[in-house]
Design a protein around this motif. Sequence first.
Motif, PDB file in Angstrom:
ATOM      1  N   PHE A  40      -1.443  -2.515   1.519  1.00  0.00           N
ATOM      2  CA  PHE A  40      -1.349  -1.688   0.311  1.00  0.00           C
ATOM      3  C   PHE A  40      -2.370  -2.146  -0.731  1.00  0.00           C
ATOM      4  CE2 PHE A  40       0.564  -1.564  -4.018  1.00  0.00           C
ATOM      5  CZ  PHE A  40       0.457  -0.192  -4.240  1.00  0.00           C
ATOM      6  N   THR A 190      -2.823   3.948   1.939  1.00  0.00           N
ATOM      7  CA  THR A 190      -2.325   2.923   1.025  1.00  0.00           C
ATOM      8  C   THR A 190      -0.835   3.070   0.754  1.00  0.00           C
ATOM      9  OG1 THR A 190      -4.483   2.749  -0.065  1.00  0.00           O
ATOM     10  CG2 THR A 190      -2.570   1.955  -1.297  1.00  0.00           C
ATOM     11  N   LEU A 194       2.688   0.930   1.674  1.00  0.00           N
ATOM     12  CA  LEU A 194       3.633   0.525   0.632  1.00  0.00           C
ATOM     13  C   LEU A 194       5.053   0.966   1.009  1.00  0.00           C
ATOM     14  CD1 LEU A 194       4.275  -0.658  -2.161  1.00  0.00           C
ATOM     15  CD2 LEU A 194       3.781   1.615  -3.124  1.00  0.00           C
TER      16      LEU A 194
END
Length: 295
Positions: A40, A190, A194
């Motif tokens: 992330f 990304t 997460l």
Amino acid sequence: MLHLFLAVVFAVLLFIVFKTFTKFKIDTLQAIIFNYLVAFFVGLLFEKNPISLSHVIYKSWFPLCFYLGILFISIFFTMGQTSQKNGVTVASVASKMSLIIPVIFGIYYLKEWTTPLKTIGILIALLAVYYTTKKEKEKEKEKEKEKNNIATTNYSYPILLFLGSGIIDTSIHYIQKTYVNPSDTGLFSTFTFLSAFIIGFFVVTYQWMTKKLHFQFKNILGGILLGVPNYFSMYFLIRALQNDKISSANIFTLINISVILCTTIIGLLIYKEKLKKYNYLGILLAIIALILVSA
């Protein structure tokens, strides 16, 4: 082709990192969950445009990040169960053979055109996967099974692993094709990582509270080593799938066969792994499949 090549390179790096986990006795679950957080931050670091969370949550693909995050954690758990109950070889073959699912999806659902020669290459690729990852059964384990009177083997976990791995690749392809603009590729990758970290964090917290997990700092280091190539392997896979000049069936075949071929050669040359005759047959078939699919 550059994105496809880089997707292979970073996927091979993942194999090398996982090999070091065994050597240094790193807890794979802890390392993998922490690697999602690292991935992330890598995504944030390489994102060129300013990131606004209030803007991101209104993206059409944002809820699907959590869907993929759940899949990532679930398939990792399934892979672990398969390795324990059926052996590492069965887990490896099941996960690699799953490439047929996104291939069929691309050909029949997305109506991607493929030549008869490339189709033959894809079929040969499946044989290459089987023979390259196939290992000789250990006689001691077979004797142990006989002592314990285990008449049949439960293949529910390998089947789940096969289906789950295929669904992940298919889902990534469908989501990027339907919801993700090329400019959002980095953001999508990304926030997917997460989401996987958030879900995995709850899993680890539960295990820690029930005293089923013992935290070690080296597992964080393992997560850092894993997180960087993991982010880029997904990022470049998506970028490769966004190339309309190559069908997804060919992309998944080329990536999977290239990774298997490279990791097998690395295992032979660097880790001194012993190969059987059928493994060499698998390597030969992999080379033939690469030639036919990329022709």
